[in-house]
Design a protein around this motif. Structure first.
Motif, PDB file in Angstrom:
ATOM      1  N   VAL A   1       0.340 -71.658 -24.717  1.00 31.10           N
ATOM      2  CA  VAL A   1       0.773 -72.381 -25.921  1.00 31.10           C
ATOM      3  C   VAL A   1       2.289 -72.574 -25.916  1.00 31.10           C
ATOM      4  O   VAL A   1       2.799 -73.668 -26.188  1.00 31.10           O
ATOM      5  CB  VAL A   1       0.308 -71.640 -27.199  1.00 31.10           C
ATOM      6  CG1 VAL A   1       0.954 -72.223 -28.441  1.00 31.10           C
ATOM      7  CG2 VAL A   1      -1.212 -71.687 -27.308  1.00 31.10           C
ATOM      8  N   ALA A   2       3.048 -71.509 -25.580  1.00 32.15           N
ATOM      9  CA  ALA A   2       4.510 -71.601 -25.553  1.00 32.15           C
ATOM     10  C   ALA A   2       4.967 -72.630 -24.526  1.00 32.15           C
ATOM     11  O   ALA A   2       5.860 -73.445 -24.802  1.00 32.15           O
ATOM     12  CB  ALA A   2       5.123 -70.237 -25.257  1.00 32.15           C
ATOM     13  N   ALA A   3       4.366 -72.621 -23.348  1.00 37.25           N
ATOM     14  CA  ALA A   3       4.746 -73.585 -22.303  1.00 37.25           C
ATOM     15  C   ALA A   3       4.425 -75.009 -22.741  1.00 37.25           C
ATOM     16  O   ALA A   3       5.229 -75.932 -22.532  1.00 37.25           O
ATOM     17  CB  ALA A   3       4.041 -73.248 -20.998  1.00 37.25           C
ATOM     18  N   ALA A   4       3.265 -75.192 -23.358  1.00 38.14           N
ATOM     19  CA  ALA A   4       2.882 -76.535 -23.818  1.00 38.14           C
ATOM     20  C   ALA A   4       3.838 -77.037 -24.897  1.00 38.14           C
ATOM     21  O   ALA A   4       4.289 -78.196 -24.859  1.00 38.14           O
ATOM     22  CB  ALA A   4       1.449 -76.518 -24.342  1.00 38.14           C
ATOM     23  N   VAL A   5       4.173 -76.164 -25.843  1.00 36.90           N
ATOM     24  CA  VAL A   5       5.119 -76.561 -26.899  1.00 36.90           C
ATOM     25  C   VAL A   5       6.485 -76.849 -26.288  1.00 36.90           C
ATOM     26  O   VAL A   5       7.163 -77.808 -26.678  1.00 36.90           O
ATOM     27  CB  VAL A   5       5.208 -75.463 -27.991  1.00 36.90           C
ATOM     28  CG1 VAL A   5       6.344 -75.746 -28.958  1.00 36.90           C
ATOM     29  CG2 VAL A   5       3.886 -75.356 -28.738  1.00 36.90           C
ATOM     30  N   GLY A   6       6.892 -76.053 -25.308  1.00 39.19           N
ATOM     31  CA  GLY A   6       8.169 -76.284 -24.626  1.00 39.19           C
ATOM     32  C   GLY A   6       8.210 -77.644 -23.954  1.00 39.19           C
ATOM     33  O   GLY A   6       9.213 -78.369 -24.056  1.00 39.19           O
TER      34      GLY A   6
ATOM     35  N   LEU B   1       9.373 -72.993 -22.643  1.00 41.03           N
ATOM     36  CA  LEU B   1       8.772 -73.281 -21.337  1.00 41.03           C
ATOM     37  C   LEU B   1       8.973 -72.103 -20.381  1.00 41.03           C
ATOM     38  O   LEU B   1       8.039 -71.697 -19.667  1.00 41.03           O
ATOM     39  CB  LEU B   1       9.356 -74.560 -20.756  1.00 41.03           C
ATOM     40  CG  LEU B   1       8.785 -75.018 -19.418  1.00 41.03           C
ATOM     41  CD1 LEU B   1       7.269 -75.234 -19.508  1.00 41.03           C
ATOM     42  CD2 LEU B   1       9.474 -76.290 -18.953  1.00 41.03           C
ATOM     43  N   LEU B   2      10.177 -71.535 -20.356  1.00 36.90           N
ATOM     44  CA  LEU B   2      10.433 -70.367 -19.502  1.00 36.90           C
ATOM     45  C   LEU B   2       9.567 -69.182 -19.908  1.00 36.90           C
ATOM     46  O   LEU B   2       8.964 -68.521 -19.053  1.00 36.90           O
ATOM     47  CB  LEU B   2      11.910 -69.979 -19.570  1.00 36.90           C
ATOM     48  CG  LEU B   2      12.867 -70.784 -18.709  1.00 36.90           C
ATOM     49  CD1 LEU B   2      14.307 -70.381 -18.992  1.00 36.90           C
ATOM     50  CD2 LEU B   2      12.556 -70.596 -17.238  1.00 36.90           C
ATOM     51  N   TYR B   3       9.516 -68.915 -21.215  1.00 34.45           N
ATOM     52  CA  TYR B   3       8.704 -67.797 -21.695  1.00 34.45           C
ATOM     53  C   TYR B   3       7.232 -68.001 -21.298  1.00 34.45           C
ATOM     54  O   TYR B   3       6.580 -67.080 -20.797  1.00 34.45           O
ATOM     55  CB  TYR B   3       8.821 -67.655 -23.211  1.00 34.45           C
ATOM     56  CG  TYR B   3       7.833 -66.671 -23.782  1.00 34.45           C
ATOM     57  CD1 TYR B   3       8.067 -65.305 -23.685  1.00 34.45           C
ATOM     58  CD2 TYR B   3       6.651 -67.103 -24.387  1.00 34.45           C
ATOM     59  CE1 TYR B   3       7.156 -64.394 -24.180  1.00 34.45           C
ATOM     60  CE2 TYR B   3       5.738 -66.204 -24.880  1.00 34.45           C
ATOM     61  CZ  TYR B   3       5.989 -64.849 -24.774  1.00 34.45           C
ATOM     62  OH  TYR B   3       5.070 -63.958 -25.261  1.00 34.45           O
ATOM     63  N   GLY B   4       6.729 -69.203 -21.541  1.00 28.48           N
ATOM     64  CA  GLY B   4       5.338 -69.488 -21.205  1.00 28.48           C
ATOM     65  C   GLY B   4       5.066 -69.350 -19.722  1.00 28.48           C
ATOM     66  O   GLY B   4       4.036 -68.797 -19.308  1.00 28.48           O
ATOM     67  N   THR B   5       5.983 -69.841 -18.903  1.00 29.99           N
ATOM     68  CA  THR B   5       5.812 -69.751 -17.448  1.00 29.99           C
ATOM     69  C   THR B   5       5.781 -68.302 -16.999  1.00 29.99           C
ATOM     70  O   THR B   5       4.920 -67.903 -16.202  1.00 29.99           O
ATOM     71  CB  THR B   5       6.953 -70.512 -16.733  1.00 29.99           C
ATOM     72  OG1 THR B   5       6.956 -71.866 -17.179  1.00 29.99           O
ATOM     73  CG2 THR B   5       6.776 -70.473 -15.227  1.00 29.99           C
TER      74      THR B   5
ATOM     75  N   TYR C   1      16.250 -79.398 -26.955  1.00 27.77           N
ATOM     76  CA  TYR C   1      16.162 -79.070 -25.530  1.00 27.77           C
ATOM     77  C   TYR C   1      16.303 -77.574 -25.283  1.00 27.77           C
ATOM     78  O   TYR C   1      15.624 -77.019 -24.414  1.00 27.77           O
ATOM     79  CB  TYR C   1      17.218 -79.847 -24.743  1.00 27.77           C
ATOM     80  CG  TYR C   1      16.942 -81.334 -24.723  1.00 27.77           C
ATOM     81  CD1 TYR C   1      15.696 -81.822 -24.341  1.00 27.77           C
ATOM     82  CD2 TYR C   1      17.911 -82.241 -25.107  1.00 27.77           C
ATOM     83  CE1 TYR C   1      15.427 -83.178 -24.333  1.00 27.77           C
ATOM     84  CE2 TYR C   1      17.652 -83.605 -25.095  1.00 27.77           C
ATOM     85  CZ  TYR C   1      16.410 -84.069 -24.722  1.00 27.77           C
ATOM     86  OH  TYR C   1      16.138 -85.416 -24.708  1.00 27.77           O
ATOM     87  N   LEU C   2      17.148 -76.917 -26.053  1.00 28.58           N
ATOM     88  CA  LEU C   2      17.313 -75.473 -25.904  1.00 28.58           C
ATOM     89  C   LEU C   2      16.020 -74.742 -26.262  1.00 28.58           C
ATOM     90  O   LEU C   2      15.543 -73.885 -25.507  1.00 28.58           O
ATOM     91  CB  LEU C   2      18.463 -74.988 -26.797  1.00 28.58           C
ATOM     92  CG  LEU C   2      18.867 -73.541 -26.674  1.00 28.58           C
ATOM     93  CD1 LEU C   2      19.405 -73.243 -25.284  1.00 28.58           C
ATOM     94  CD2 LEU C   2      19.904 -73.188 -27.718  1.00 28.58           C
ATOM     95  N   THR C   3      15.432 -75.097 -27.393  1.00 27.02           N
ATOM     96  CA  THR C   3      14.175 -74.463 -27.807  1.00 27.02           C
ATOM     97  C   THR C   3      13.053 -74.768 -26.814  1.00 27.02           C
ATOM     98  O   THR C   3      12.275 -73.881 -26.445  1.00 27.02           O
ATOM     99  CB  THR C   3      13.776 -74.940 -29.215  1.00 27.02           C
ATOM    100  OG1 THR C   3      14.857 -74.695 -30.111  1.00 27.02           O
ATOM    101  CG2 THR C   3      12.540 -74.217 -29.710  1.00 27.02           C
TER     102      THR C   3
END
Length: 195
Positions: A75-80, A46-50, A39-41
């Motif tokens: 990509v970061a948001a999707a992985v989050g 998700l925050l970084y991607g947003t 959940y932390l990762t």
């Protein structure tokens, strides 16, 4: 040279103790640790991607670099999101990475055992057996898909505890053997200190 060797030994001891501590945490609280990590990762990605997507939308001029940042943000948001809603996927990836790490540590221990054999140390076979067990544990963690969830995390914890304890024992024995060797084989110039 001797100071560098001492610092290296201290680093190995600290790393081995950290192995044992991390292994104990994974043994005692496997589900909690994996959920928290997942959940932390996921939240961080998700925050970084947003922020990356919003930053791209607010930018006045869009260049190739901005498009790469947008792509990375998506990509970061999707992985989050996947990590937040499918934590088992992250857990399987993490266990494979830890398994590879344990395997590499076992191979390094195997190299040390062979160096002890080359130096004609009487107990090199014990080091060889310990390193081979570490290699096998690493291979089991990486390649045994039947293990899942908390059981696999506990196996990784046990492997880390074992690996750290084996490293500590090996370093202690090697240090003791080196001191005894220097007592029985005195030299005018220390080969570890060329100056």
């Amino acid at each position: 040279m001797r100071d560098r060797l001492k610092n290296l030994t201290v680093s190995f001891v600290v790393l081995a103790i950290l192995y044992v501590l991390l292994g104990l945490v994974l043994l005692l609280w496997p589900v909690t640790v994996m959920d928290v990590l997942c959940y932390l990762t996921g939240g961080i990605l998700l925050l970084y991607g947003t922020f990356a997507i919003v930053g791209f939308c607010r930018a006045e001029e869009r260049r190739a670099v901005s498009f790469l940042a947008l792509l990375l943000g998506i990509v970061a948001a999707a992985v989050g999101v996947v990590l937040l809603f499918q934590p088992t996927l992250f857990q399987s990836i993490l266990t494979m990475i830890l398994g590879i790490y344990i395997l590499i540590d076992g191979l390094l221990n195997l190299k040390r055992a062979l160096e002890l054999r080359r130096m004609e140390h009487g107990g090199w076979t014990i080091y060889l057996v310990l390193s081979l067990i570490t290699v096998v544990l690493g291979l089991v963690v990486v390649f045994w898909p039947m293990l899942a969830g908390a059981t696999l995390v506990q196996l990784i914890g046990a492997a880390l505890v074992y690996s750290g304890a084996a490293d500590l024992w090996t370093l202690f024995q090697l240090s003791r053997w080196t001191k005894e060797y220097r007592k029985t084989h005195p030299v005018d110039v220390d080969p570890l200190d060329p100056y």
